[in-house]
Write a protein that holds these residues in place. Sequence first.
Motif, PDB file in Angstrom:
ATOM      1  N   SER A  97       0.824  -1.209   0.000  1.00  0.00           N
ATOM      2  CA  SER A  97       0.000   0.000   0.000  1.00  0.00           C
ATOM      3  C   SER A  97       0.863   1.266   0.000  1.00  0.00           C
ATOM      4  O   SER A  97       0.395   2.345  -0.363  1.00  0.00           O
ATOM      5  CB  SER A  97      -0.931   0.013   1.209  1.00  0.00           C
ATOM      6  N   VAL A  98       2.110   1.145   0.427  1.00  0.00           N
ATOM      7  CA  VAL A  98       3.021   2.288   0.429  1.00  0.00           C
ATOM      8  C   VAL A  98       3.728   2.420  -0.911  1.00  0.00           C
ATOM      9  O   VAL A  98       3.762   3.496  -1.524  1.00  0.00           O
ATOM     10  CB  VAL A  98       4.049   2.149   1.577  1.00  0.00           C
ATOM     11  N   LEU A  99       4.327   1.309  -1.383  1.00  0.00           N
ATOM     12  CA  LEU A  99       5.072   1.331  -2.641  1.00  0.00           C
ATOM     13  C   LEU A  99       5.033  -0.053  -3.281  1.00  0.00           C
ATOM     14  O   LEU A  99       5.072  -1.068  -2.567  1.00  0.00           O
ATOM     15  CB  LEU A  99       6.545   1.703  -2.400  1.00  0.00           C
ATOM     16  N   PRO A 100       5.003  -0.141  -4.596  1.00  0.00           N
ATOM     17  CA  PRO A 100       5.166  -1.443  -5.257  1.00  0.00           C
ATOM     18  C   PRO A 100       6.604  -1.918  -5.109  1.00  0.00           C
ATOM     19  O   PRO A 100       7.529  -1.109  -4.952  1.00  0.00           O
ATOM     20  CB  PRO A 100       4.817  -1.138  -6.727  1.00  0.00           C
ATOM     21  N   PRO A 101       6.852  -3.220  -5.159  1.00  0.00           N
ATOM     22  CA  PRO A 101       8.220  -3.732  -4.937  1.00  0.00           C
ATOM     23  C   PRO A 101       9.268  -3.138  -5.855  1.00  0.00           C
ATOM     24  O   PRO A 101      10.422  -2.945  -5.441  1.00  0.00           O
ATOM     25  CB  PRO A 101       8.044  -5.247  -5.173  1.00  0.00           C
ATOM     26  N   ALA A 102       8.896  -2.818  -7.069  1.00  0.00           N
ATOM     27  CA  ALA A 102       9.895  -2.281  -7.999  1.00  0.00           C
ATOM     28  C   ALA A 102      10.425  -0.921  -7.568  1.00  0.00           C
ATOM     29  O   ALA A 102      11.531  -0.525  -7.945  1.00  0.00           O
ATOM     30  CB  ALA A 102       9.274  -2.168  -9.402  1.00  0.00           C
ATOM     31  N   ALA A 103       9.646  -0.210  -6.746  1.00  0.00           N
ATOM     32  CA  ALA A 103      10.056   1.133  -6.317  1.00  0.00           C
ATOM     33  C   ALA A 103      10.696   1.144  -4.935  1.00  0.00           C
ATOM     34  O   ALA A 103      11.011   2.210  -4.418  1.00  0.00           O
ATOM     35  CB  ALA A 103       8.847   2.069  -6.332  1.00  0.00           C
ATOM     36  N   TRP A 104      10.899  -0.041  -4.356  1.00  0.00           N
ATOM     37  CA  TRP A 104      11.499  -0.078  -3.017  1.00  0.00           C
ATOM     38  C   TRP A 104      12.953   0.390  -3.079  1.00  0.00           C
ATOM     39  O   TRP A 104      13.664   0.132  -4.062  1.00  0.00           O
ATOM     40  CB  TRP A 104      11.441  -1.498  -2.455  1.00  0.00           C
ATOM     41  N   PRO A 105      13.419   1.070  -2.023  1.00  0.00           N
ATOM     42  CA  PRO A 105      14.809   1.561  -2.041  1.00  0.00           C
ATOM     43  C   PRO A 105      15.803   0.416  -1.923  1.00  0.00           C
ATOM     44  O   PRO A 105      15.531  -0.613  -1.312  1.00  0.00           O
ATOM     45  CB  PRO A 105      14.860   2.479  -0.810  1.00  0.00           C
ATOM     46  N   THR A 106      16.965   0.589  -2.518  1.00  0.00           N
ATOM     47  CA  THR A 106      18.025  -0.411  -2.446  1.00  0.00           C
ATOM     48  C   THR A 106      19.101   0.053  -1.477  1.00  0.00           C
ATOM     49  O   THR A 106      19.330   1.251  -1.295  1.00  0.00           O
ATOM     50  CB  THR A 106      18.635  -0.641  -3.834  1.00  0.00           C
ATOM     51  N   LEU A 107      19.771  -0.917  -0.883  1.00  0.00           N
ATOM     52  CA  LEU A 107      20.865  -0.609   0.038  1.00  0.00           C
ATOM     53  C   LEU A 107      22.086  -0.148  -0.738  1.00  0.00           C
ATOM     54  O   LEU A 107      22.342  -0.622  -1.866  1.00  0.00           O
ATOM     55  CB  LEU A 107      21.184  -1.848   0.875  1.00  0.00           C
ATOM     56  N   VAL A 151      19.079   9.030   2.604  1.00  0.00           N
ATOM     57  CA  VAL A 151      17.831   9.776   2.712  1.00  0.00           C
ATOM     58  C   VAL A 151      17.726  10.862   1.654  1.00  0.00           C
ATOM     59  O   VAL A 151      16.640  11.100   1.089  1.00  0.00           O
ATOM     60  CB  VAL A 151      17.694  10.376   4.131  1.00  0.00           C
ATOM     61  N   ASP A 152      18.856  11.517   1.335  1.00  0.00           N
ATOM     62  CA  ASP A 152      18.795  12.618   0.370  1.00  0.00           C
ATOM     63  C   ASP A 152      18.521  12.144  -1.050  1.00  0.00           C
ATOM     64  O   ASP A 152      18.210  12.953  -1.934  1.00  0.00           O
ATOM     65  CB  ASP A 152      20.100  13.419   0.415  1.00  0.00           C
ATOM     66  N   GLU A 153      18.619  10.828  -1.302  1.00  0.00           N
ATOM     67  CA  GLU A 153      18.348  10.290  -2.631  1.00  0.00           C
ATOM     68  C   GLU A 153      17.031   9.524  -2.693  1.00  0.00           C
ATOM     69  O   GLU A 153      16.726   8.904  -3.715  1.00  0.00           O
ATOM     70  CB  GLU A 153      19.493   9.360  -3.056  1.00  0.00           C
ATOM     71  N   MET A 154      16.247   9.539  -1.626  1.00  0.00           N
ATOM     72  CA  MET A 154      15.021   8.741  -1.548  1.00  0.00           C
ATOM     73  C   MET A 154      13.798   9.643  -1.624  1.00  0.00           C
ATOM     74  O   MET A 154      13.836  10.802  -1.184  1.00  0.00           O
ATOM     75  CB  MET A 154      14.995   7.925  -0.245  1.00  0.00           C
ATOM     76  N   THR A 155      12.713   9.097  -2.153  1.00  0.00           N
ATOM     77  CA  THR A 155      11.439   9.807  -2.149  1.00  0.00           C
ATOM     78  C   THR A 155      10.794   9.703  -0.770  1.00  0.00           C
ATOM     79  O   THR A 155      11.226   8.925   0.086  1.00  0.00           O
ATOM     80  CB  THR A 155      10.488   9.218  -3.198  1.00  0.00           C
ATOM     81  N   VAL A 156       9.727  10.492  -0.580  1.00  0.00           N
ATOM     82  CA  VAL A 156       9.029  10.457   0.700  1.00  0.00           C
ATOM     83  C   VAL A 156       8.464   9.071   0.982  1.00  0.00           C
ATOM     84  O   VAL A 156       8.552   8.546   2.110  1.00  0.00           O
ATOM     85  CB  VAL A 156       7.912  11.528   0.719  1.00  0.00           C
ATOM     86  N   GLN A 157       7.900   8.439  -0.045  1.00  0.00           N
ATOM     87  CA  GLN A 157       7.320   7.111   0.140  1.00  0.00           C
ATOM     88  C   GLN A 157       8.403   6.083   0.476  1.00  0.00           C
ATOM     89  O   GLN A 157       8.192   5.190   1.298  1.00  0.00           O
ATOM     90  CB  GLN A 157       6.560   6.690  -1.117  1.00  0.00           C
ATOM     91  N   GLN A 158       9.558   6.200  -0.144  1.00  0.00           N
ATOM     92  CA  GLN A 158      10.657   5.284   0.182  1.00  0.00           C
ATOM     93  C   GLN A 158      11.155   5.490   1.610  1.00  0.00           C
ATOM     94  O   GLN A 158      11.472   4.527   2.309  1.00  0.00           O
ATOM     95  CB  GLN A 158      11.804   5.493  -0.808  1.00  0.00           C
ATOM     96  N   ILE A 159      11.198   6.740   2.056  1.00  0.00           N
ATOM     97  CA  ILE A 159      11.599   7.010   3.446  1.00  0.00           C
ATOM     98  C   ILE A 159      10.573   6.417   4.418  1.00  0.00           C
ATOM     99  O   ILE A 159      10.936   5.817   5.438  1.00  0.00           O
ATOM    100  CB  ILE A 159      11.758   8.525   3.659  1.00  0.00           C
ATOM    101  N   LEU A 160       9.292   6.573   4.099  1.00  0.00           N
ATOM    102  CA  LEU A 160       8.251   6.010   4.959  1.00  0.00           C
ATOM    103  C   LEU A 160       8.383   4.492   5.058  1.00  0.00           C
ATOM    104  O   LEU A 160       8.183   3.905   6.123  1.00  0.00           O
ATOM    105  CB  LEU A 160       6.875   6.387   4.421  1.00  0.00           C
TER     106      LEU A 160
END
Length: 656
Positions: free
Chosen positions: A23-33, A37-46
């Motif tokens: 409900s927050v983000l689809p798997p393809a948009a999940w952040p990678t290690l 924080v400065d390179e992530m969207t708000v949804q990725q930070i959440l």
Amino acid sequence: MNRMILAAGAVMALALWSIAALSVLPPAAWPTLPWRVDEMTVQQILLAYGLMPRGVLALLAGAALGLAGALMQAVLRNPLADPTTLGTASGAQLAIVAATIFAPDWLLRGNLPVALAGAGAATGLVMALGARRSFAPVTVTIAGMLVGLMASALATAMTLAQGHYLLSLVMWNGGALAQVDWSGSRHMALALVPALLAAAALARPLMVMSLGPEGAHGLGLRLAPLRFATLLLAVALSAMVSAEIGLVGFVGLAAPAIARSLGARTLLQRLMLAPVAGALVLSLADGLLLALAAAGGPSLPTGALTGLIGGPLLIWLLPRMKAQVPQQTEAGDRRGHRAAYPERLLAGLGAACLALAVLTLFGGRGPDGWGFMPPELRETFLPLRATAILAAASAGALLAGSGAILQRLTANPMAAPEVLGVTGGASLGYAVTVIAVDGAGPLMLALGTSAGGALALAGLAGFAMRADLSPARLLLAGLAIGALASAVLGAIMASDDRRAWVILGWLAGSASQVAPLGAAALAGLALALLAALVGAARWLEILPLGGEVGRALGLPLAQVRLGLILLAGLATGAATMLVGPVSFVGLMAPHLARAMGLARAVPFCAGSWLLGALLMLLAAFGARTASYPYDLPLGLFATLIGTPWLFILLMKRTSA
């Protein structure tokens, strides 16, 4: 089979958390290690710093509570012990609320030291009573839940007195798992790993302890240090959870029960499997709420849902408790001095009530300080004061009469109207009416409150008829019903609804809003209760002697007990309906009557009735004068009167 059950629970929890994550983000948009924080969207930070640490913290906190419950049950040999039923979690709650309001500097280094102090103090009170009564399971559990009621009542009163803290404290009290970073998970992991190792080391001594005091001493085991170390570990785990996420109820009760049902036979197996079960329970509860919120449902704190486990689980476990607990360890004081002229004491109490009522009616604090009401104001204010005074005194008499019935019925000095569950049911009925009916009037609120109390009473009566339990265990069944009602009420209170102000104000107790007709009706019910107590004098004289004596004298025990429970429940419900859930008057008044030497049934019940009215008159006078020109909650002063008395009661050495 057991592995399949655990695997099914893990898969269900994973599915619920997957729904929340998607409900927050689809798997393809999940952040990678590595995360930046400065390179992530708000949804990725959440997702990375909110939802993911929340999921890990749910597992770790559930494991900590499961281990704490298993340790408490092992050391006390009590299947009903956990941080909730022993008052540990409520003690931590009270300490953090008090520090937040009065000494916020104490929290600069974190909540844990304050939470640990509160949890330890509450558990110490319960253990002080348990040590004097051979740690009888029912008595210790009733004492723990009463200490929890005391701590929760004080925390609510403090919150209400400092309204600008209301929303944050109410949400925290609900056990919110929302996170903004990984610090909470890190702290919990650092505490849980050594706790598991310590629990494994304690398993063998605790097994030896289960042989009983004589067997343990024969094998050279010192019980006091072992009991202290085990409880200290359990309290520290509970305080850690309370400091990080607030109150999460009954996971520590459910996890060991699940472990036993899955076939954990040895103590070491239970100590290792209970954390797994606790992690799954809390993760499932939190995942369910997140999935509900993702579907457009309300956003509720997780502790509100886990609290729903408590009532049904306590009722399910209650008949399975060992019935071989010696009766004398679950009884209260049966010996004491008797007043030579009880009728003189009763006359004196009646005169004191009348004098205090007159003083409260005409005297108090005004614009010019202390004094009596000016004649020109009497026509306007005397009717209002008289109505409030009559309602308060009548409610106190009803609560005290109910407490007298319960203490004679169970021969247990910890019996009080709160343990019937009627107060919790009535409170829930009031809250549901406020939320469900926009602009509910006095009649609608009264009907809703009565319906809630009646449902709780019906549940208790039905349970009493189905289960062949001792009176003390029936008290615990009432506490279970009250815990269930309180859990639902907590969910309503923590739902971020502005109407929580109205509910919280009523929960603190007040007689100022009672109409003259309501006050007159309450007075009539109080007089009817007194007449019923006098009429049931023979029953109340025989019941403290035990069931065998009652049967030998031809007393129909089942019918008499059920009738007295109904009478006490109706009296409690009537008082709660009009003045709110005022605590501890029903506990204090019978004890004061017994301390004055009113031992026989009629003097004891009549004295309790008068003392209840007197205590509520004192509370009403204090509530009206302490913060003139504003009235403070009646329940606040009743709690302030009751807290020292309950402390003295818990520390008093009793004789069986």
